[in-house]
Design a protein around this motif. Sequence first.
Motif, short mmCIF file in Angstrom:
data_model
loop_
_atom_site.label_atom_id
_atom_site.label_comp_id
_atom_site.label_asym_id
_atom_site.label_seq_id
_atom_site.Cartn_x
_atom_site.Cartn_y
_atom_site.Cartn_z
N TYR A 123 5.39 -10.35 6.68
CA TYR A 123 4.22 -9.66 7.24
C TYR A 123 4.05 -10.03 8.71
O TYR A 123 3.81 -9.16 9.57
N ALA A 169 4.32 -2.19 4.76
CA ALA A 169 3.11 -1.76 4.06
C ALA A 169 2.53 -2.85 3.18
O ALA A 169 1.67 -2.57 2.34
N ASP A 185 -4.54 -8.26 1.79
CA ASP A 185 -5.18 -9.09 0.77
C ASP A 185 -4.17 -9.88 -0.06
O ASP A 185 -4.50 -10.93 -0.61
N LYS A 218 -1.80 1.98 9.67
CA LYS A 218 -1.75 2.96 8.58
C LYS A 218 -2.22 4.33 9.06
O LYS A 218 -1.57 5.36 8.79
N ARG A 237 0.11 -5.35 1.78
CA ARG A 237 -1.34 -5.34 1.93
C ARG A 237 -1.83 -6.70 2.44
O ARG A 237 -1.39 -7.74 1.96
N GLU A 243 -6.79 -7.31 9.43
CA GLU A 243 -7.20 -6.14 8.63
C GLU A 243 -7.43 -4.91 9.50
O GLU A 243 -7.03 -3.79 9.12
N PHE A 262 -4.01 -3.55 10.53
CA PHE A 262 -3.34 -2.86 9.43
C PHE A 262 -3.93 -1.46 9.24
O PHE A 262 -3.19 -0.48 9.07
N ASP A 283 0.87 -1.17 0.00
CA ASP A 283 0.00 0.00 0.00
C ASP A 283 0.91 1.22 0.00
O ASP A 283 1.50 1.57 1.02
#
Length: 339
Positions: A188, A139, A143, A331, A141, A324, A327, A91
């Motif tokens: 991650y 960063a 998904d 962010k 993502r 999610e 994250f 991201d």
Amino acid sequence: MRSLFGFGKAEETPASPMASEKAAKDAQTAAGDSEPAIPPVFDCAVSDGPLQEIKALSADEQQVLERIKAGIPELIADLPPIDEEAKKFADETVPLDIEGWLTDECIARYVRARKGVYEDTKKALRKSIEWRAATRPHALRPDVVEIESRTGKMYFNGFDKLSRPVIYMYNHRQNTKEPDNQIRWVVYTLELCIRHMRPGVEKVTLAIDATNWGFSNSVSIGTAKKFLDILSNHYPERLGRAVVFVPPKLFVGFYSLVSPFIDPVTKAKVAFVKPNDPAPAQSENSSSPWIAIEECFARDSLEKDCYGSWAFQYNHQAYWKAVEDEFAQTKAALLDKQS
């Protein structure tokens, strides 16, 4: 050839009764069951318990740290942009925040890992800074790596006795074959653990269920080497303990063959556990890897699937919502810091 701690499926060999029972139980894990899902634990409760002692820098090493700090403007100058491949997975709106990453504790880990040699430490830090700028590991993502988490083969959940984040590894739950994305999921997970370390904690603990360990369908040596290169170059001094539960004789025999070639510092972090057996008596200078489970974990905060008494069962829907949400919060915090 295969890696020592590969996330492989079980070999086509007769399983022990314990292994068969666990395999049948784990078959229900990904989809969840009728029981209400227990959310994962990402935040460590405030505790008066002990923390893993962090080796203090020597006077010479402290001087190296101060020289590095004095040269930070040069160290972080002219950083590369995010590379085209990384744009597919990261991201780009998440701020880089190298200054926030480059703390005194971070620099000290690189100083220790590079044996207090100034030029080596400086080069290693610059290499990691450029890697973070180009690949944006913080960063990634959710998904992109979601598929790697569907079966609960590896994930962060809870903390050990020294408040270190615990990464559970169930090799028999392997569900993918794409090595680069497997590595992204490991990265991650490491970044997630690091974000949730309480002050005074710098390392993670691996809880590896080896009940169904086998060579077949494990991560290749090439993939394992790539990951180990990332770990040693960009996450130095981050492994606290790798605890292998119920290692079969084949595993122990293989480890005995390769252990003479493992760095002594790393080898000292590897431990074997048979949860229902007392650890063998050891002399003060014993090099045996066998330990009692209580040396590293409180059973009530260790998952039942990994021989503890905590009733947590991996439920992908519940776990991924937590990922999610985390994250999004991370962010937002970085964007607020930048503004």
